[in-house]
Design an enzyme around this catalytic site. Structure first.
Site, mmCIF file in Angstrom:
data_model
loop_
_atom_site.group_PDB
_atom_site.id
_atom_site.type_symbol
_atom_site.label_atom_id
_atom_site.label_comp_id
_atom_site.label_asym_id
_atom_site.label_seq_id
_atom_site.Cartn_x
_atom_site.Cartn_y
_atom_site.Cartn_z
ATOM 1 N N ASP A 112 0.819 -1.221 0.000
ATOM 2 C CA ASP A 112 0.000 0.000 0.000
ATOM 3 C C ASP A 112 0.850 1.268 0.000
ATOM 4 O OD1 ASP A 112 -2.163 -1.656 0.229
ATOM 5 O OD2 ASP A 112 -3.077 -0.569 1.899
ATOM 6 N N HIS A 256 3.521 -2.143 3.395
ATOM 7 C CA HIS A 256 3.557 -0.826 2.747
ATOM 8 C C HIS A 256 4.904 -0.607 2.072
ATOM 9 C CE1 HIS A 256 0.477 -0.565 5.883
ATOM 10 N NE2 HIS A 256 -0.111 0.339 5.123
HETATM 11 NI NI NI Z 1 -2.800 3.291 2.987
#
Ligand code: NI
Length: 299
Positions: A112, A256
């Site tokens: 992400d 992430h």
């Molecule tokens: Ni996010």
């Protein structure tokens, strides 16, 4: 006699008046503002978003602000793009392997908040390990790093939409939610040629309006069941351990690609899950044909 009577009357009047203006015995009911305690707002830690707004009690990160806040002008293509269709995007056919997740233990590794300066390192690791992943990009980040976004698509990874500016969409009105989704989709399409149909709401936060917007724009909602909390620990070993230990068949793993520690964890995650017999697939390979407005937490 009359004079004396008048004096007496005057004296009585004076006494009555004096009684009337005597200070009240009881304190004024009006509170003295200097005596009223002032209430300091409770400075409770406020996880963002609140658990009530989340689909997953384990919250996604987002304490950092990795983006320059130059607000681009509204996309001229925002309304000219064709409706987002529900066909699975086919990012650069790099001899994709057909994996049958009914026969093998599949997991989907999802990144992400990129693309970022760490995405290239991750791409190199994925290539070396021959693994395909899914990247949920937010439009502003794509705008900042269009070449990396293009490379992600070119190398055969799946790209999903993580909204334009990573706001809490459940705090916005429908028009703004739509705009967050379509503006990001347009930017991703512009630089990668991918028409996204997988949407991950920032923070995993959604309500009925967000779901309706996802459906309206032809997107399914992709959440996760394994939260490595890499944003919080920022520890490579902990990120690896969480992904490897918590994954089950069909898991969607959240990391992430905006942290060096996460970039360093990717090889360990892949090796650890390979050792446990898992096969990595993209989200759409894991969930099959995504249905607009439908929520997917795992395969
Ligand atoms: Ni996010």
């Amino acid at each position: 006699m009359r004079k004396r009577l008048l004096s007496l009357l005057a004296a009585v009047t004076l006494i009555v008046s004096a009684c009337a203006v005597a200070p009240p015995v009881q304190p004024s009911p009006e509170p003295d503002p200097t005596l009223v305690p002032t209430f300091t707002p409770l400075l409770l830690p406020r996880p963002v978003p609140t658990a009530a707004l989340l689909v997953d009690p384990k919250q996604e990160r987002h304490d950092e602000t990795p983006v320059a806040s130059t607000a681009p002008t509204p996309s001229a293509t925002a309304s000219s793009q064709p409706a987002h269709v529900s066909d699975t995007p086919a990012p650069d056919a790099d001899s994709p392997k057909k994996v049958n997740c009914k026969k093998v233990k599949c997991v989907a590794l999802t990144f992400d908040d990129g693309p970022s300066i760490y995405t290239k390192q991750i791409l190199a690791t994925l290539k070396a390990k021959d693994v395909k992943a899914t990247f949920f990009m937010w439009g502003k980040m794509v705008s900042n790093s269009p070449k990396i976004a293009k490379q992600v698509a070119k190398e055969g990874h799946e790209i999903g939409n993580h909204a334009w500016s990573h706001r809490l969409l459940n705090k916005l009105g429908s028009a703004e939610i739509n705009r967050e989704i379509t503006r990001s989709a347009d930017m991703i399409y512009k630089h990668t040629g991918v028409k996204t149909n997988l949407f991950r709401p920032p923070y995993g936060a959604f309500n009925a309006n967000v779901t309706a917007s996802a459906q309206k724009t032809g997107n399914s909602m992709v959440l996760w069941d394994v939260d490595t909390v890499d944003w919080k620990t920022k520890r490579t070993a902990k990120t690896v351990k969480s992904a490897v230990n918590d994954s089950k068949r069909g898991s969607i793993i959240l990391v992430h690609d905006v942290y060096a520690t996460t970039a360093d964890a990717v090889a360990g995650i892949i090796d650890g899950l390979h050792d446990k017999g898992f096969t990595f697939v993209t989200v759409s390979e894991l969930i099959g044909k995504p249905s607009p407005g439908e929520k997917y937490f795992k395969g």
